[in-house]
Design a protein around this motif. Structure first.
Motif, short mmCIF file in Angstrom:
data_model
loop_
_atom_site.label_atom_id
_atom_site.label_comp_id
_atom_site.label_asym_id
_atom_site.label_seq_id
_atom_site.Cartn_x
_atom_site.Cartn_y
_atom_site.Cartn_z
N THR A 110 0.80 -1.23 0.00
CA THR A 110 0.00 0.00 0.00
C THR A 110 0.83 1.27 0.00
OG1 THR A 110 -0.15 -0.07 2.42
CG2 THR A 110 -1.94 -1.10 1.16
N LYS A 115 -2.97 8.63 -5.24
CA LYS A 115 -4.26 9.14 -4.75
C LYS A 115 -4.90 10.08 -5.78
CE LYS A 115 -6.43 11.36 -0.79
NZ LYS A 115 -6.20 11.95 0.54
N SER A 138 -7.48 3.87 -2.69
CA SER A 138 -6.31 3.11 -2.21
C SER A 138 -6.39 1.64 -2.60
CB SER A 138 -6.16 3.25 -0.70
OG SER A 138 -7.31 2.75 -0.05
N SER A 169 -0.21 10.97 -3.10
CA SER A 169 -0.24 9.53 -2.86
C SER A 169 -0.99 9.29 -1.55
CB SER A 169 1.17 8.94 -2.81
OG SER A 169 1.69 8.93 -1.50
N HIS A 170 -1.45 8.07 -1.36
CA HIS A 170 -2.16 7.74 -0.12
C HIS A 170 -1.21 7.70 1.08
CE1 HIS A 170 -6.21 6.98 -1.63
NE2 HIS A 170 -5.63 6.52 -2.73
#
Length: 190
Positions: A110, A115, A138, A169-170
Motif C-alpha cells: 500500500t 491518490k 487506495s 499519494s495515499h
C-alpha cells in the motif's frame, strides 16, 4: 478416435453435390492497439526518483509488478526538498490518435499508492488539452481515462506528447510507487 469403421465421426462440413462451402468468418480487427516502449519515450524529474532517469522506462515496460516500479527516492524527509507533485512526460515517436490511457498502482503493497493525478495532452501544433484531475482509491488497481469521451480533445486529433502530474499519494507527499502507464491508440486499419 473411432476405430470401428462402421460409423464416421464428423470431420467437417458435408456438402451436397454442386454446393459451395460457406464463407469463413474472419476475426474482427481490434478498434484500438496498445502502444509499447518502441512507440514512446519517457522523461521527467529524474532527481526525485529512486534510480534516477532509469526509473522512467519501467513505466512503459509492459510489466505490472513490484519488481518494476517507478518510485520517489526512499528515506527522504521534507528537508530534502523532494516531494510530490511529480511531472512525467510521455513523448510519442509519431503523432498518434489516442483512445485511452491507464495508470496502474503498485500491485501488492500500500505504501506510495497513487491518490490523485492530473493529465495533459499536446497536439502537433503545440496546443495543450487539460484532461483534469483523477482520483484513485487506495484499493484501486488502476485509473483509466477514456479519451474518446473527453470534449477537451477534438475527435481524431493526433497527439505528440502526454504529461501526467502525480499530485498525491495515499502515503503523503514523500512516497510514490507507480507500476505502469499504458496508452491505447486508434487502429488505423478500422
Amino acid at each position: 478416435m473411432n476405430t470401428s469403421f462402421d460409423t464416421i465421426d464428423e470431420i467437417g462440413q458435408v456438402l451436397k453435390p454442386g454446393e459451395e462451402p460457406g464463407e469463413v468468418e474472419q476475426p474482427e480487427e481490434p478498434k484500438e492497439l496498445l502502444m509499447t516502449a518502441r512507440d514512446i519515450a519517457v522523461s521527467g524529474e529524474a532527481d526525485k526518483m529512486q534510480d534516477g532517469a532509469e526509473a522512467f522506462p519501467r513505466l512503459i515496460d509492459g510489466e505490472i509488478s513490484e519488481s518494476s516500479l517507478a518510485e520517489l527516492k526512499w528515506s527522504i524527509t521534507e528537508a530534502d526538498g523532494i516531494s510530490l507533485p511529480l511531472e512525467v512526460d510521455f513523448s510519442f515517436n509519431s503523432p498518434t490518435e489516442l483512445t485511452r490511457f491507464e495508470v496502474f498502482n503498485r500491485p501488492l503493497y500500500t505504501n506510495g499508492k497513487i491518490k490523485a493525478l492530473r493529465a495533459k495532452a499536446f497536439d502537433e501544433e503545440g496546443n495543450e488539452y487539460d484532461l483534469g484531475r483523477m482520483e484513485v482509491g487506495s484499493s484501486d488497481k488502476s485509473v483509466t481515462c477514456d479519451l474518446t469521451e473527453h470534449t477537451q480533445m477534438p475527435s481524431g486529433k493526433k497527439m505528440v506528447k502526454f504529461k501526467i502530474i502525480f499530485e498525491e499519494s495515499h502515503s503523503g507527499p514523500l512516497m510514490l510507487s507507480v507500476a505502469e502507464v499504458q496508452f491505447w491508440k486508434r487502429n488505423a486499419a478500422n
